[in-house]
Design a protein around this motif. Structure first.
Motif, PDB file in Angstrom:
ATOM      1  N   LYS A 235       9.636  -5.416  -8.867  1.00  0.00           N
ATOM      2  CA  LYS A 235       8.224  -5.236  -9.193  1.00  0.00           C
ATOM      3  C   LYS A 235       7.423  -4.923  -7.923  1.00  0.00           C
ATOM      4  CE  LYS A 235       8.141  -8.241 -13.272  1.00  0.00           C
ATOM      5  NZ  LYS A 235       7.614  -9.509 -13.841  1.00  0.00           N
ATOM      6  N   ARG A 236       7.787  -5.646  -6.849  1.00  0.00           N
ATOM      7  CA  ARG A 236       7.084  -5.434  -5.588  1.00  0.00           C
ATOM      8  C   ARG A 236       7.336  -4.023  -5.076  1.00  0.00           C
ATOM      9  NH1 ARG A 236       9.116  -6.636  -0.472  1.00  0.00           N
ATOM     10  NH2 ARG A 236       7.547  -6.733   1.167  1.00  0.00           N
ATOM     11  N   GLU A 237       8.615  -3.613  -5.182  1.00  0.00           N
ATOM     12  CA  GLU A 237       8.927  -2.265  -4.721  1.00  0.00           C
ATOM     13  C   GLU A 237       8.222  -1.218  -5.582  1.00  0.00           C
ATOM     14  OE1 GLU A 237      13.139  -1.993  -4.776  1.00  0.00           O
ATOM     15  OE2 GLU A 237      13.415  -3.141  -2.899  1.00  0.00           O
ATOM     16  N   ALA A 238       8.211  -1.480  -6.911  1.00  0.00           N
ATOM     17  CA  ALA A 238       7.510  -0.538  -7.789  1.00  0.00           C
ATOM     18  C   ALA A 238       6.011  -0.511  -7.479  1.00  0.00           C
ATOM     19  CB  ALA A 238       7.745  -0.917  -9.250  1.00  0.00           C
ATOM     20  N   GLU A 239       5.457  -1.724  -7.264  1.00  0.00           N
ATOM     21  CA  GLU A 239       4.044  -1.809  -6.924  1.00  0.00           C
ATOM     22  C   GLU A 239       3.762  -1.123  -5.584  1.00  0.00           C
ATOM     23  OE1 GLU A 239      -0.031  -2.949  -7.262  1.00  0.00           O
ATOM     24  OE2 GLU A 239       1.614  -2.613  -8.659  1.00  0.00           O
ATOM     25  N   LEU A 240       4.684  -1.363  -4.640  1.00  0.00           N
ATOM     26  CA  LEU A 240       4.510  -0.714  -3.339  1.00  0.00           C
ATOM     27  C   LEU A 240       4.598   0.803  -3.473  1.00  0.00           C
ATOM     28  CD1 LEU A 240       6.593  -3.060  -1.000  1.00  0.00           C
ATOM     29  CD2 LEU A 240       4.113  -2.737  -0.989  1.00  0.00           C
ATOM     30  N   ALA A 241       5.524   1.264  -4.317  1.00  0.00           N
ATOM     31  CA  ALA A 241       5.644   2.706  -4.526  1.00  0.00           C
ATOM     32  C   ALA A 241       4.371   3.269  -5.160  1.00  0.00           C
ATOM     33  CB  ALA A 241       6.857   3.003  -5.408  1.00  0.00           C
ATOM     34  N   ARG A 242       3.862   2.514  -6.146  1.00  0.00           N
ATOM     35  CA  ARG A 242       2.626   2.952  -6.787  1.00  0.00           C
ATOM     36  C   ARG A 242       1.471   2.973  -5.792  1.00  0.00           C
ATOM     37  NH1 ARG A 242      -1.908   1.060  -9.168  1.00  0.00           N
ATOM     38  NH2 ARG A 242      -1.447  -1.071  -8.473  1.00  0.00           N
ATOM     39  N   LEU A 243       1.340   1.895  -5.032  1.00  0.00           N
ATOM     40  CA  LEU A 243       0.262   1.816  -4.057  1.00  0.00           C
ATOM     41  C   LEU A 243       0.424   2.853  -2.947  1.00  0.00           C
ATOM     42  CD1 LEU A 243      -0.108  -2.072  -3.726  1.00  0.00           C
ATOM     43  CD2 LEU A 243      -1.578  -0.491  -4.991  1.00  0.00           C
ATOM     44  N   ALA A 244       1.685   3.094  -2.577  1.00  0.00           N
ATOM     45  CA  ALA A 244       1.926   4.105  -1.539  1.00  0.00           C
ATOM     46  C   ALA A 244       1.490   5.484  -2.023  1.00  0.00           C
ATOM     47  CB  ALA A 244       3.403   4.094  -1.154  1.00  0.00           C
ATOM     48  N   GLU A 245       1.798   5.770  -3.300  1.00  0.00           N
ATOM     49  CA  GLU A 245       1.387   7.066  -3.838  1.00  0.00           C
ATOM     50  C   GLU A 245      -0.136   7.159  -3.893  1.00  0.00           C
ATOM     51  OE1 GLU A 245       1.375  10.848  -5.320  1.00  0.00           O
ATOM     52  OE2 GLU A 245       2.941   9.695  -4.293  1.00  0.00           O
ATOM     53  N   LEU A 246      -0.764   6.040  -4.334  1.00  0.00           N
ATOM     54  CA  LEU A 246      -2.229   6.039  -4.358  1.00  0.00           C
ATOM     55  C   LEU A 246      -2.808   6.165  -2.960  1.00  0.00           C
ATOM     56  CD1 LEU A 246      -2.906   3.238  -7.004  1.00  0.00           C
ATOM     57  CD2 LEU A 246      -3.085   5.728  -7.319  1.00  0.00           C
ATOM     58  N   GLU A 247      -2.162   5.524  -2.003  1.00  0.00           N
ATOM     59  CA  GLU A 247      -2.634   5.611  -0.621  1.00  0.00           C
ATOM     60  C   GLU A 247      -2.461   7.037  -0.085  1.00  0.00           C
ATOM     61  OE1 GLU A 247      -4.249   4.523   3.030  1.00  0.00           O
ATOM     62  OE2 GLU A 247      -4.333   3.604   1.040  1.00  0.00           O
ATOM     63  N   ARG A 248      -1.324   7.636  -0.479  1.00  0.00           N
ATOM     64  CA  ARG A 248      -1.116   9.029  -0.040  1.00  0.00           C
ATOM     65  C   ARG A 248      -2.210   9.927  -0.609  1.00  0.00           C
ATOM     66  NH1 ARG A 248       0.697  13.588  -1.758  1.00  0.00           N
ATOM     67  NH2 ARG A 248       1.105  12.772  -3.835  1.00  0.00           N
ATOM     68  N   GLN A 249      -2.534   9.729  -1.897  1.00  0.00           N
ATOM     69  CA  GLN A 249      -3.615  10.498  -2.510  1.00  0.00           C
ATOM     70  C   GLN A 249      -4.941  10.218  -1.809  1.00  0.00           C
ATOM     71  OE1 GLN A 249      -3.510  12.820  -4.865  1.00  0.00           O
ATOM     72  NE2 GLN A 249      -1.275  12.676  -4.975  1.00  0.00           N
ATOM     73  N   ARG A 250      -5.135   8.933  -1.464  1.00  0.00           N
ATOM     74  CA  ARG A 250      -6.385   8.590  -0.778  1.00  0.00           C
ATOM     75  C   ARG A 250      -6.458   9.247   0.589  1.00  0.00           C
ATOM     76  NH1 ARG A 250      -9.179   4.742   2.302  1.00  0.00           N
ATOM     77  NH2 ARG A 250      -7.225   3.985   3.197  1.00  0.00           N
ATOM     78  N   GLN A 251      -5.343   9.246   1.262  1.00  0.00           N
ATOM     79  CA  GLN A 251      -5.314   9.893   2.580  1.00  0.00           C
ATOM     80  C   GLN A 251      -5.570  11.393   2.456  1.00  0.00           C
ATOM     81  OE1 GLN A 251      -5.247   8.480   5.522  1.00  0.00           O
ATOM     82  NE2 GLN A 251      -5.062   6.411   4.625  1.00  0.00           N
ATOM     83  N   GLU A 252      -5.026  11.994   1.398  1.00  0.00           N
ATOM     84  CA  GLU A 252      -5.305  13.421   1.167  1.00  0.00           C
ATOM     85  C   GLU A 252      -6.794  13.627   0.908  1.00  0.00           C
ATOM     86  OE1 GLU A 252      -2.846  14.796  -1.977  1.00  0.00           O
ATOM     87  OE2 GLU A 252      -0.989  14.782  -0.785  1.00  0.00           O
TER      88      GLU A 252
END
Length: 446
Positions: A279-296
């Motif tokens: 769950k943590r890895e999935a959450e981290l993956a989700r948050l990482a994708e959101l962070e990548r979008q935010r950085q974009e």
């Protein structure tokens, strides 16, 4: 935006596949272990039944042993009674032996007196014989001496002489009769005493025979009962040992059950941790994708600012933060009574209760802009997440990053400690926008 949708859909498809296969194996594991526990419980119940059977047999053997001991005590009591009888008979025998001794002495005295009387009787008989002869001669040679008309004095003398001879003979005969009577009485007394002694001896012999028989019977019974008692005691000891062995087996089975239950609990904990990790890895993956979008988005906004396109600029959204530790929140954001100074003071973050050395994770991806010790915060790390958003981690025991290092969301950046103004190991966590603290509860799932 389309890319984000594709990632979410991909996660929705992959997550069930990841969890389904292990789930079946886990179900088999738990079912197998539960069956093992049931089998062990059945074995324990069987052992308990064996114990009950052994206990019943032991009680029966103990009752038999009690009966045997009671029988031995009864025989002992009877023997004690017989011994009392024998003691009384022996006392009587000693008394009779004294009587016999006295009677034998009387017999001896009577025999000695009889011997003396025999001499006296012989003398008396001799005297009687002489007197009879004298009388006979007088009668023969002077047959008519009483009828003669001679000397009257002579006739008187002859009459007196005959009378004296008869009186002396009667005295001798009386003496002889008394001697015979005394001798016969002494003999009868001796015979009576001898008869009593014989009767007493017979009684004693009978008692001794009975005693010998009883002693022999007692010895046989004692040997038989000793053998039986030894067998019963050995049987009781064996059954006690068997019960101890069964109890040991039951203890072993119970220990096996506990070990299986511990194994089940460990497996459940492992599964829980694995699920948490996934769950943590999935959450981290989700948050990482959101962070990548935010950085974009931040990069796009920066490009618009450089190009002078201010009309389309939007305020950047904050990152979705990941929980920095797994501990419980013990102090929230806002005014509170300071645990050290004792007065109301503003608390710019939240405190998580942890153990010394627990890992601290980066709440979002970014750049480490501070790694140093600060007076109240102790060992502190600050991470810049862009767009004016930063997170602060205080009271650390150790650092795991360096200044200007790029970190990813969920990466271990340090370890829980109790440095600075701290009453115990914990993490002080802050969320800031353009340097101003914000309530972490609005951005982090606490």
């Amino acid at each position: 935006m389309l890319k984000v949708v594709r990632i979410v859909v991909l996660l929705a498809v992959l997550v069930p596949l990841v969890f389904s296969a292990p789930g079946a194996a886990q179900d088999d594991f738990f079912e197998e272990r539960q069956q093992q526990i049931e089998d062990k419980k059945r074995e324990i119940e069987e052992k308990r039944q064996e114990q009950l059977a052994l206990q019943r047999e032991s009680l029966f053997a103990i009752r038999e042993l009690d009966v045997t001991n009671a029988q031995i005590e009864e025989v002992d009591q009877h023997l004690n009674q017989v011994n009392s009888w024998i003691a009384a008979a022996e006392t009587r025998l000693r008394a009779l032996e004294l009587s016999r001794t006295a009677a034998e002495k009387r017999v001896a005295d009577a025999q000695e007196r009889a011997g003396d009387l025999e001499s006296e009787i012989a003398e008396i008989r001799f005297q009687l014989q002489d007197q009879v002869v004298a009388i006979y001669l007088d009668l023969v040679y002077e047959p008519n001496f009483l009828l003669e008309d001679g000397d009257p004095n002579r006739n008187a003398r002859r009459q007196f002489y005959v009378e004296e001879l008869g009186a002396d003979a009667q005295v001798l005969i009386d003496r002889l009769r008394r001697a015979f009577d005394d001798q016969q009485a002494s003999v009868q007394q001796a015979e009576q005493a001898q008869s009593e002694i014989g009767q007493a001896q017979t009684e004693i012999n009978d008692a001794l025979t009975e005693l010998a028989d009883l002693l022999e019977a007692q010895q046989r019974l004692q040997e038989e009962w000793n053998r039986k008692r030894e067998l019963l005691q050995a049987r009781i000891a064996l059954e006690a040992q068997e019960q101890a062995d069964i109890e040991g087996e039951i203890s072993g089975l119970q220990q096996n059950i506990e070990e299986i239950e511990d194994e089940i609990e460990r497996e459940r904990e492992r599964i829980r941790q694995e699920e948490e990790r996934r769950k943590r890895e999935a959450e981290l993956a989700r948050l990482a994708e959101l962070e990548r979008q935010r950085q974009e988005d931040l990069a796009r906004l920066a490009e618009q600012e450089r190009a002078g396109q201010f009309d389309d600029i939007q305020i950047p959204a904050p990152p979705e933060f990941f929980r920095p530790v797994e501990g419980e929140v013990v102090s929230g954001y806002g005014n509170r009574v300071h645990p050290i100074f004792g007065y109301v003071r503003f608390h710019a973050g939240v405190d998580f209760a942890n153990h010394m050395g627990d890992p601290i994770f980066a709440a979002a991806s970014g750049t480490v802009i501070q790694v140093k010790s600060r007076e109240g915060y102790g060992n502190t790390i600050i991470v810049d997440h862009g767009g004016g958003w930063t997170t602060l981690y205080a009271h650390l025991s150790q650092y795991n990053v360096s200044l200007n290092q790029q970190v990813e969301i969920g990466q271990t950046i340090g370890f829980v400690g109790s440095t600075g103004w701290s009453t115990g190991p914990h993490l002080h966590f802050e969320v800031r926008y353009r340097g101003s603290p914000r309530d972490p509860a609005k951005y982090v799932d606490l």
